[in-house]
Design an enzyme around this catalytic site. Structure first.
Site, PDB file in Angstrom:
ATOM      1  CD  GLN B 229      -2.840  -1.318   2.355  1.00 39.52           C
ATOM      2  OE1 GLN B 229      -3.016  -2.399   2.878  1.00 39.52           O
ATOM      3  NE2 GLN B 229      -3.441  -0.221   2.797  1.00 39.52           N
ATOM      4  NE  ARG B 375     -13.372  -0.163   3.689  1.00 43.53           N
ATOM      5  CZ  ARG B 375     -13.784  -0.761   2.581  1.00 43.53           C
ATOM      6  NH1 ARG B 375     -13.724  -2.046   2.452  1.00 43.53           N
ATOM      7  NH2 ARG B 375     -14.271  -0.044   1.598  1.00 43.53           N
ATOM      8  CB  CYS B 376      -9.900   1.968  10.961  1.00 43.55           C
ATOM      9  SG  CYS B 376      -8.560   1.686  12.098  1.00 43.55           S
ATOM     10  CD  GLU B 747      -9.074   3.850   6.374  1.00 44.46           C
ATOM     11  OE1 GLU B 747      -9.040   4.971   6.909  1.00 44.46           O
ATOM     12  OE2 GLU B 747      -8.069   3.188   6.134  1.00 44.46           O
TER      13      GLU B 747
END
Ligand SMILES: Cc1cc2nc3c(=O)[nH]c(=O)nc-3n(C[C@H](O)[C@H](O)[C@H](O)COP(=O)(O)OP(=O)(O)OC[C@H]3O[C@@H](n4cnc5c(N)ncnc54)[C@H](O)[C@@H]3O)c2cc1C
Lengths: 291, 795, 159
Positions: B229, B375-376, B747
């Protein structure tokens, strides 16, 4: 990706050929049907057969048909065929109940009844289904064919009456009047194995339960045959109290262990609830009162 | 003026030039099976790596015998810690300034830890060879429970660290103000106390992690294929770890099959692949299997929280939180340097509190390292879960509707920019409005009536609320960095003579649709149709430096960079247009794609005409170079603060305790939506993950440290049958400091949905069963236990 | 062991070990990398291909077992430059993000529509429940299959 260890492979062309190959190759040989229990274990290297006999070409083992007073199901019949069979839905609707919740539709295109029963995972659904409807298993070995009841079939965890040199040929379901049946399962998520499941069949006669068959999945080391509850129901008129009582027997007579699916008390509770539910639906189906 | 009109942004049309529901450009290859994921790449001469992992959670390594594996005809090499030591690669730095063993030499500290790396000519043989390595272990006592990790007699896990005497991974970190919080509690009329666990879970992207390392001994060039990422940051780390020249490393991220935080860190397997290629002189591919993914790379959460919340006169006034963070055996949590607990201190939520105080300490346990943001944005999920559970508990205690309590306590629109009691400056918001939109979609009053009626019939239905505020788009260089690298992003825009353009960015899509949305930003700013704009990323040789995609930072940071670089080009185009039109720049006005003369709109130059001119032999403005390119590095002035109101409706089987999410209403305010279709898609996906976390996703361990959820048979992810038909709504409060008014959104749904679902479960059970707390995941077994009054927290 | 399989209508042949999984054979022999894998336990559905028209998990079938069967992969969907309605539906309805589960999902959906051209939403959800999508929350996948069903029906009516 996890990959299986090496083995030799043979595609069977006849049942006799399988029996002969099993004999010749000894304990390292293994039959593969749908492969949906065996392959994952081979990839995780929990199973390492040296010789694999592929029986998928034995289409003569794939059928669901009425034969006199019985329905015969070939060992290579796939889940999807059991799900879609109108013959089974008419006489033994618990097959459809079960097949809607066994694995997922893609797995059901491959997995077979023979593989399911021979795998004999305690959480596997069809063992309970077949036990409840008092099925018989037809097994062929080097010494010929024999027929065993489901009680005799289930020997222990992951072990059945199908020995190393044997092939399960078919399952026979006796057809009797007044039948009703249902399968109830609680899973953590669609496609998952059961936390607990209950199969029930009843044969009604004059408003009374002439005979009952009840079996549980996933709440013991192997499929649980609830003979005490079956005895209780015999000859009695179906009432809610009776179902509750049968459920209580189920809770007592099962022997679950705690795992990621839940603790023992919850599983015992489910065994009771699901037994009650399955019986209620089985009876109402038998009486053609199905909502 | 027909030309100009055609270029206007048209959000509702099928083929907008700028913002709007543009169908994705990247779909063309994916729907044909033509994506290029890591395992699709095969290089000539490539060999395959596989990792032998520890079966024990804590054990001394007595000996490793690799001779049988080496004798395997297809095995090229077996690498152990000893070999890595000679290369100086036995240990590597983590993102959090800890160290992690690449291959264990002294002892193993978690089940699944890397012990040896096999290289063989094919994958199957590499797997075979793993079974031929004999390792003798001497098992040591294990600690898996974070609370017990600090007991004086707990086994010391990190005896490799000089001076480390206990299992404390980092000293206690605090935010907010203790004294004023004590005062708020002292004068409160209601106080609620809870122990709340956010259990360990895993991002589990469908494509696992992997790498192909291709070192050329002749040139010293290292080519890396890897789905990660943050390719630029990885390259910098490899330069440090492997002692290679940074400019001789090229990382190529092709298509990535999901990341969700799992593909942020550098993993031992990557270093092994690189070391393997350096040693073997051929390309080495290593791709983890699913068990390796679940048991060794980047888990998320694992926060054990003790909290108190208080209210006075019907408003929430104070919050106290004491957290133990379980990092596993190595601290490789993904946080900006100065924030060991990430942005957890956003825990004061969407409420105008008088005071709050947060304490976080972190411990080592014999569990896999990780602590990535699934996802945060850096621990905001944990924070939102905590505060929204506490607010719900407070409402129950006060006997008020949970929405009323929130409405009474929200930060009011006129209070923005709003400084929270823990030091965040929220940029904008109108919380009550968003809450009301959600209530309308849900039909909140009707749902409450239905619930009452069902309850009379013995049916269990619950309605759960969550209102979250996130801080995303890290971040301003004056406030944050990762490993000393500013969290900025570059953008490089080249408009070619034909008017077609290439924009290169440092954000790294893992499915978010950057090729489409970033083209839309340029299109919006320059009027070039998006199909004429190529978005480039993922190749460190062909994109500007920047920190990548996680923490919902792509649009807030990289998106801003693209807007700013487009405007730079537009400004240059204005000067060129002035020369072309023989007028002064200040006499020109801009309309999508065209500079025209104010007062004489027929007279103008389209961007492609200007581009053509910029590269032509015609004169340019004085002192201006030819060409129509620009570059920026964007340093955001603040985070962006998206928020949302979520309502979950659940049904619970009173006998089996199975929870069904019947409805889920999500109203998000993420500011301006560049591509609403993509935004909604992001929300759907995050909601499914939230349902997973709330109901089934769990990484747990037994007392011996065996991971009990090491495959998809036991790490359960929702299927289409567990997800309802999500109902979405929106409000739009533009971000005041973002050039496009956009806030991050990727997110929000994962952050906001778990508390809504758990609150709904408790709402269903409180009245009838007295349940006032249940930890996630709300499996049938745990919910049933709660109904019996003895719910156990997850282990 | 020589293994010949018909993949997307073409006969492919190669000497492989009996233990080679069908998914690897597909990816390596004709080099069709559109079929993915995502787990080791037959749970995720990323590897779904059609075997004699039925969706199966190609990670749980040996290549040798597939001899004599017709295998169809995602690469077979587009014919002469014309997208299958399922492919068009996935694009139109934004039913994919990272694209990794997409081939398996599309092949499963293709088989569903072949058997049941007008499925309900629940039937669609059931059909794809053997696959995991981590990105879309399934809502748009259901919409895409619905879209394909409608467009297929409309196209049939026109024809
Ligand atoms: C993801 C997933 C989820 C599942 N969920 C469930 C579930 O919820 N409930 C459930 O009941 N099952 C479930 N299953 C198992 C599934 O039903 C399998 O298909 C079944 O258990 C095995 O059938 P098979 O034909 O694939 O057997 P195989 O894997 O081919 O064989 C299994 C065993 O039986 C032996 N065998 C097979 N056929 C014969 C024969 N005729 N004679 C002698 N021995 C034979 C094999 O040698 C092997 O030892 C699941 C499987 C998967 C992959």
């Amino acid at each position: 990706m996890q990959t299986p260890a090496s083995f030799e492979y043979e595609r069977a062309t006849s049942v006799d050929g399988v029996i002969a190959a099993l004999k010749k190759r000894g304990s390292g040989a293994r039959v593969i049907a749908g492969g949906h229990s065996l392959m994952p274990m081979m990839k995780l290297r929990l199973a390492k057969p040296e010789y694999l006999i592929d029986i998928n070409d034995l289409t003569e083992l794939s059928y669901i048909r009425e034969e006199g007073e019985e329905i015969a199901i070939g060992a290579l019949t796939r889940h999807v065929e059991l799900l879609n069979s109108e013959l089974l839905a008419e006489h033994f609707p618990l097959f459809r109940d079960a097949e809607q919740v066994i694995a997922d539709p893609v797995v059901r295109n491959r997995g077979t009844i023979g593989g399911s029963l021979c795998q004999a995972d305690a959480a596997e659904d069809l063992s309970a289904v077949c036990s409840a409807v008092k099925a018989k298993a037809v097994i062929r070995g080097a010494d010929g064919e024999r027929t065993v009841s489901m009680e005799e079939f289930h020997v222990g965890p992951y072990t059945t009456a199908v020995g190393a040199g044997d092939l399960l040929i078919e399952v026979r379901l006796p057809l009797r009047a007044g039948a009703g049946s249902a399968h109830e399962k609680v899973e953590r998520r669609a496609g998952d194995w059961a936390i607990a499941a209950a199969s029930a069949a009843v044969w009604m006669d004059g408003g009374k339960i002439a005979e009952a068959g009840i079996a549980l999945s996933a709440v013991g080391l192997t499929t649980i045959h609830l003979s005490r509850a079956e005895q209780l129901l015999k000859g009695k008129a179906p009432t809610d109290e009776l179902f509750v009582e049968a459920g209580e027997i189920a809770s007592t007579d099962c022997s679950p262990s705690a795992d990621g699916r839940g603790p023992v008390d919850y599983k015992r509770h489910l065994a009771g609830v699901l037994t009650g539910r399955a019986l209620r639906r089985a009876v109402s189906r038998a009486l053609h009162q199905e909502a | 003026m027909a030309v100009v009109e055609q270029n206007l942004p048209s959000p509702e049309t099928e083929r907008p030039i700028g913002f709007g529901r543009l169908k994705r450009k990247e779909d063309a290859r994916f729907i044909r099976g033509q994506g290029t994921y890591l395992d699709d790449i095969r290089l000539p001469g490539m060999v395959y790596g596989a990792i032998l992992r520890s079966p024990y959670a804590h054990a001394r390594i007595v000996s490793i015998d690799t001779s049988k594996a080496l004798a395997h005809p297809k095995v090229a090499a077996v690498v152990t810690a000893k070999d890595l030591e000679t290369l100086g690669l036995a240990w590597m730095p983590t993102i959090s300034y800890d160290t992690q063993a690449v291959l264990a030499g002294d002892k193993v500290r978690f089940q699944g830890q890397e012990v040896a790396f096999v290289i063989a000519t094919d994958e199957y043989s590499a797997n075979d060879a793993l079974e031929l390595i004999d390792v003798e272990y001497e098992p040591l006592p294990v600690v898996v429970n974070a609370r017990k990790a600090l007991d004086p007699d707990a086994p010391l896990i990190r005896d490799d660290k000089i001076g480390q005497r206990d299992n404390l991974a980092s000293p206690t970190w605090e935010a907010g103000d203790e004294a004023s919080t004590d005062a708020a509690f002292a004068e409160a009329d209601t106080v609620v106390v809870r122990d709340i666990i956010y259990p360990r879970c895993h991002p589990a992207p469908l494509e696992t992690c992997g790498m192909i390392a291709d070192f050329n001994p002749q040139t010293g060039q290292l080519d890396i294929y890897n789905g990660n990422q943050a390719p630029h940051a990885h390259r910098t780390v490899y330069a440090h770890v492997a002692g290679l020249a940074e400019h001789m490393i090229r990382i190529m991220c092709n298509d990535i099959g999901g990341g969700f935080g799992n593909k942020v860190p550098v993993y031992p397997g990557y270093v092994c692949a690189i070391a393997g290629s350096i040693v073997a002189g051929v390309p080495v591919k290593w791709v983890e299997n699913r068990t390796e993914n679940l048991t060794s790379t980047g888990f998320a959460r694992d926060y054990i929280m003790h909290s108190e919340i208080c209210a006075k006169d019907g408003r929430i006034t104070g919050l106290r939180v004491d957290v133990i963070a379980d990092h596993g055996a190595f601290d490789s949590t993904a946080q900006p340097t100065k924030f060991p607990a990430g942005f957890f201190h956003i825990v004061c939520g969407s409420y105008d509190l008088k005071a709050s105080h947060v304490k976080v300490k972190a411990v080592y346990t014999n569990k896999a390292p990780g602590g990535v943001a699934y996802r945060c944005s850096f621990r905001i999920t944990e924070a939102v879960y905590l505060v929204e559970r506490m607010v719900e508990a407070l409402a129950v205690e006060m006997g008020v509707d949970p929405i009323d309590l929130r409405m009474n306590s929200f930060i009011a629109p006129e209070q923005f920019p709003y400084e929270t009691t823990t030091g965040w400056t929220y940029d904008s918001g109108n919380y009550a409005k968003t809450m009301r939109v959600a209530m309308d979609i849900a039909g909140y009053e009707d749902l409450r009536r239905e619930q009452l009626e069902k309850r009379k019939k013995g049916e269990l239905m619950g309605i759960g609320i969550s209102f979250f505020t996130e801080g995303v788009g890290a971040g301003p260089r004056k406030h944050m960095d990762i490993l000393g690298l500013a969290m900025n992003d570059g953008a490089d825009l080249r408009v070619h003579p034909s008017g077609k353009a290439v924009v290169s960015i440092s954000a790294q899509t893992q499915g978010q649709g950057h090729e489409t949305t970033f083209a839309q930003i340029v299109a919006e700013e320059l009027g070039i149709p998006p199909e004429d704009i190529e978005v480039r990323y993922g190749d460190t040789d062909r994109s500007p430096y920047g920190l990548g995609t996680y923490g919902s930072r792509s649009t807030p940071v990289s998106g801003a960079a693209v807007a700013v670089v487009s405007r730079k080009v537009r400004d240059k185009a204005r000067l060129i247009a002035a020369t072309m039109l023989e007028t002064r720049p200040e006499d020109l006005a801009w309309e999508k794609g065209r500079w025209y003369v104010k007062g004489d709109p027929e007279k103008g130059a389209m961007i492609e005409e200007i581009a053509s001119r910029a590269y032509s032999g015609e004169p340019m403005p004085a002192d201006m170079e030819g060409g129509l390119d620009a570059q920026v590095i964007y340093d955001p002035p603040n985070l962006t603060y998206p928020y949302g109101a979520y309502i979950a409706v659940v049904d619970i089987d009173p006998d089996t305790a199975q929870v069904t999410v019947r409805r889920f209403i999500a109203v998000d305010d993420c500011g301006v939506r560049i591509n609403p279709m993509v935004v909604e898609g992001q929300i759907h996906g995050g909601l499914a993950e939230g349902i997973g976390i709330a109901l089934m996703e769990l990484i747990s361990f037994d007392e011996e440290g065996n991971c009990l959820n090491s495959s998809f048979m036991d790490y359960l992810i929702p299927t289409a049958l567990e997800c309802p038909d999500f109902e979405l709504g929106e409000t739009v409060t533009p971000c005041p400091h973002h050039p496009l008014g956009a806030k991050g959104v990727g997110e929000s749904p994962n952050v906001g949905s778990p508390p809504a679902i758990v609150n709904a479960v408790i709402d269903a059970l409180h009245e009838t069963h007295g349940v006032d707390h249940v930890d996630m995941p709300c499996t049938p077994a745990r919910v049933w236990a709660a109904m019996q009054g003895h719910a156990e927290p997850p282990q | 062991m020589k293994v010949s399989i018909s993949i997307n209508g073409e006969n492919v042949s190669r000497d492989v070990e009996p233990r080679q999984l069908l998914v690897h054979y597909i990816r390596e022999t004709p080099g069709l990398t559109g079929t993915h894998w995502g787990c080791d336990t037959s749970n995720c559905g990323a590897c779904v291909v059609l075997m004699d028209g039925k969706p199966v998990k190609s990670c749980t079938i040996l290549a040798v077992m597939s001899e004599g069967h017709e295998i169809a992969t995602v690469e077979s969907l587009e014919v002469d430059g014309e997208l299958d309605p399922i492919q068009a539906g996935f694009h139109e309805q934004h039913a994919l993000h990272c694209g990794f589960c997409t081939p398996g999902m599309m092949m499963t959906a293709r088989a569903l529509l072949d058997e049941n051209p007008d499925p309900t939403d629940h039937e669609i959800r059931t059909a794809i429940s053997g696959g995991i999508c981590r990105c879309t929350g399934y809502k748009n996948i259901v919409a895409a299959v619905r879209w394909a069903a409608d467009h297929q029906a409309a196209a049939k009516q026109e024809a």
